[in-house]
Design a protein around this motif. Structure first.
Motif, PDB file in Angstrom:
ATOM      1  N   SER A  77       0.826  -1.200   0.000  1.00  0.00           N
ATOM      2  CA  SER A  77       0.000   0.000   0.000  1.00  0.00           C
ATOM      3  C   SER A  77       0.864   1.255   0.000  1.00  0.00           C
ATOM      4  CB  SER A  77      -0.929  -0.007   1.215  1.00  0.00           C
ATOM      5  OG  SER A  77      -1.768   1.106   1.196  1.00  0.00           O
ATOM      6  N   SER A  78       1.909   1.237   0.815  1.00  0.00           N
ATOM      7  CA  SER A  78       2.837   2.365   0.865  1.00  0.00           C
ATOM      8  C   SER A  78       3.538   2.555  -0.474  1.00  0.00           C
ATOM      9  CB  SER A  78       3.867   2.130   1.972  1.00  0.00           C
ATOM     10  OG  SER A  78       4.838   3.143   1.964  1.00  0.00           O
ATOM     11  N   LEU A  79       3.950   1.453  -1.084  1.00  0.00           N
ATOM     12  CA  LEU A  79       4.616   1.508  -2.387  1.00  0.00           C
ATOM     13  C   LEU A  79       3.682   2.083  -3.451  1.00  0.00           C
ATOM     14  CD1 LEU A  79       7.066   0.741  -4.176  1.00  0.00           C
ATOM     15  CD2 LEU A  79       5.966  -1.480  -4.487  1.00  0.00           C
ATOM     16  N   ILE A  80       2.448   1.635  -3.461  1.00  0.00           N
ATOM     17  CA  ILE A  80       1.472   2.131  -4.434  1.00  0.00           C
ATOM     18  C   ILE A  80       1.191   3.614  -4.210  1.00  0.00           C
ATOM     19  CG2 ILE A  80      -0.948   1.968  -5.148  1.00  0.00           C
ATOM     20  CD1 ILE A  80      -0.670  -1.084  -4.666  1.00  0.00           C
ATOM     21  N   ASP A  81       1.015   4.006  -2.957  1.00  0.00           N
ATOM     22  CA  ASP A  81       0.762   5.415  -2.653  1.00  0.00           C
ATOM     23  C   ASP A  81       1.908   6.306  -3.125  1.00  0.00           C
ATOM     24  OD1 ASP A  81      -1.662   4.772  -1.558  1.00  0.00           O
ATOM     25  OD2 ASP A  81      -0.979   4.894   0.529  1.00  0.00           O
ATOM     26  N   ARG A  82       3.144   5.856  -2.939  1.00  0.00           N
ATOM     27  CA  ARG A  82       4.298   6.644  -3.400  1.00  0.00           C
ATOM     28  C   ARG A  82       4.344   6.705  -4.926  1.00  0.00           C
ATOM     29  NH1 ARG A  82       7.137   3.630   0.471  1.00  0.00           N
ATOM     30  NH2 ARG A  82       8.191   2.499  -1.200  1.00  0.00           N
ATOM     31  N   THR A  83       4.038   5.583  -5.572  1.00  0.00           N
ATOM     32  CA  THR A  83       4.074   5.532  -7.032  1.00  0.00           C
ATOM     33  C   THR A  83       2.994   6.416  -7.638  1.00  0.00           C
ATOM     34  OG1 THR A  83       4.922   3.284  -6.975  1.00  0.00           O
ATOM     35  CG2 THR A  83       3.944   4.007  -9.046  1.00  0.00           C
ATOM     36  N   LEU A  84       1.845   6.465  -7.008  1.00  0.00           N
ATOM     37  CA  LEU A  84       0.737   7.248  -7.556  1.00  0.00           C
ATOM     38  C   LEU A  84       0.736   8.693  -7.074  1.00  0.00           C
ATOM     39  CD1 LEU A  84      -2.147   4.625  -7.472  1.00  0.00           C
ATOM     40  CD2 LEU A  84      -0.655   5.260  -9.370  1.00  0.00           C
ATOM     41  N   SER A  85       1.782   9.099  -6.426  1.00  0.00           N
ATOM     42  CA  SER A  85       1.916  10.483  -6.004  1.00  0.00           C
ATOM     43  C   SER A  85       2.199  11.342  -7.232  1.00  0.00           C
ATOM     44  CB  SER A  85       3.065  10.611  -5.004  1.00  0.00           C
ATOM     45  OG  SER A  85       3.380  11.956  -4.791  1.00  0.00           O
ATOM     46  N   VAL A  86       1.609  12.508  -7.300  1.00  0.00           N
ATOM     47  CA  VAL A  86       1.771  13.405  -8.441  1.00  0.00           C
ATOM     48  C   VAL A  86       3.231  13.772  -8.661  1.00  0.00           C
ATOM     49  CG1 VAL A  86       1.094  15.638  -9.393  1.00  0.00           C
ATOM     50  CG2 VAL A  86      -0.550  14.297  -8.098  1.00  0.00           C
ATOM     51  N   GLU A  87       4.025  13.794  -7.626  1.00  0.00           N
ATOM     52  CA  GLU A  87       5.433  14.160  -7.744  1.00  0.00           C
ATOM     53  C   GLU A  87       6.294  13.018  -8.287  1.00  0.00           C
ATOM     54  OE1 GLU A  87       3.939  14.435  -4.529  1.00  0.00           O
ATOM     55  OE2 GLU A  87       3.292  16.480  -4.936  1.00  0.00           O
ATOM     56  N   ASN A  88       5.761  11.811  -8.345  1.00  0.00           N
ATOM     57  CA  ASN A  88       6.531  10.645  -8.756  1.00  0.00           C
ATOM     58  C   ASN A  88       6.696  10.613 -10.272  1.00  0.00           C
ATOM     59  OD1 ASN A  88       6.873   7.743  -9.617  1.00  0.00           O
ATOM     60  ND2 ASN A  88       7.034   7.509  -7.395  1.00  0.00           N
ATOM     61  N   ARG A  89       7.909  10.308 -10.741  1.00  0.00           N
ATOM     62  CA  ARG A  89       8.185  10.256 -12.181  1.00  0.00           C
ATOM     63  C   ARG A  89       7.391   9.155 -12.865  1.00  0.00           C
ATOM     64  NH1 ARG A  89      14.117   9.984 -13.655  1.00  0.00           N
ATOM     65  NH2 ARG A  89      13.241  10.442 -15.684  1.00  0.00           N
ATOM     66  N   MET A  90       7.163   8.041 -12.171  1.00  0.00           N
ATOM     67  CA  MET A  90       6.379   6.942 -12.741  1.00  0.00           C
ATOM     68  C   MET A  90       4.950   7.397 -12.993  1.00  0.00           C
ATOM     69  SD  MET A  90       6.232   3.847 -13.818  1.00  0.00           S
ATOM     70  CE  MET A  90       7.575   2.898 -13.173  1.00  0.00           C
ATOM     71  N   TYR A  91       4.387   8.116 -12.032  1.00  0.00           N
ATOM     72  CA  TYR A  91       3.036   8.656 -12.191  1.00  0.00           C
ATOM     73  C   TYR A  91       2.984   9.566 -13.410  1.00  0.00           C
ATOM     74  CZ  TYR A  91      -1.195  11.334 -11.281  1.00  0.00           C
ATOM     75  OH  TYR A  91      -2.425  11.935 -11.404  1.00  0.00           O
ATOM     76  N   ASP A  92       3.973  10.422 -13.541  1.00  0.00           N
ATOM     77  CA  ASP A  92       4.026  11.356 -14.665  1.00  0.00           C
ATOM     78  C   ASP A  92       4.089  10.599 -15.995  1.00  0.00           C
ATOM     79  OD1 ASP A  92       4.260  14.095 -15.689  1.00  0.00           O
ATOM     80  OD2 ASP A  92       6.319  13.513 -16.211  1.00  0.00           O
ATOM     81  N   MET A  93       4.910   9.559 -16.057  1.00  0.00           N
ATOM     82  CA  MET A  93       5.036   8.770 -17.270  1.00  0.00           C
ATOM     83  C   MET A  93       3.722   8.063 -17.616  1.00  0.00           C
ATOM     84  SD  MET A  93       7.525   5.564 -18.119  1.00  0.00           S
ATOM     85  CE  MET A  93       6.477   4.411 -17.255  1.00  0.00           C
ATOM     86  N   ILE A  94       3.090   7.471 -16.624  1.00  0.00           N
ATOM     87  CA  ILE A  94       1.815   6.781 -16.852  1.00  0.00           C
ATOM     88  C   ILE A  94       0.760   7.783 -17.303  1.00  0.00           C
ATOM     89  CG2 ILE A  94      -0.069   5.526 -15.721  1.00  0.00           C
ATOM     90  CD1 ILE A  94       2.106   4.233 -13.929  1.00  0.00           C
TER      91      ILE A  94
END
Length: 112
Positions: A25-42
């Motif tokens: 859950s923590s990993l997903i929350d960090r990944t889906l954070s607007v500041e995360n590069r992965m989120y930006d790429m997705i």
């Protein structure tokens, strides 16, 4: 997140422990954070696929293109969202056509 865990547990064949749930859950929350590069790429990839869908008047890109960009699993969701946007856009075109025509006729004069 809960749906994701339920689906993953079903595939896995057994439920996740509370510790596993908390870590994932923590990993997903960090990944889906607007500041995360992965989120930006997705976000950019989904936007490109959605733009194609809207520009082609409701056609999804070829499956190989979706797979290439890791979007094949999201095809149904992109189609659903695209259909909703197309319905709204068509409604707006019909409803506000006279206003849009006036804006386009005035061009730059309207903005000034």
């Amino acid at each position: 997140t809960l749906q994701l865990f339920n689906n993953a547990a079903e595939i896995r064949g057994r439920p996740y422990s509370p510790e596993e749930y908390k870590a994932f859950s923590s990993l997903i929350d960090r990944t889906l954070s607007v500041e995360n590069r992965m989120y930006d790429m997705i976000q950019k990839q989904v936007a490109k696929r959605l733009l194609y869908y809207l520009d082609s008047d409701g056609r999804l890109e070829d499956c190989s293109v979706l797979t290439k960009f890791g979007m094949a699993e999201l095809a149904d969701e992109i189609k659903d969202l695209g259909d909703r946007i197309l319905t709204l856009a068509r409604h707006n075109r019909r409803t506000f056509k006279c206003l849009y025509d006036g804006i386009f006729e005035r061009g730059d004069d309207f903005v000034k």
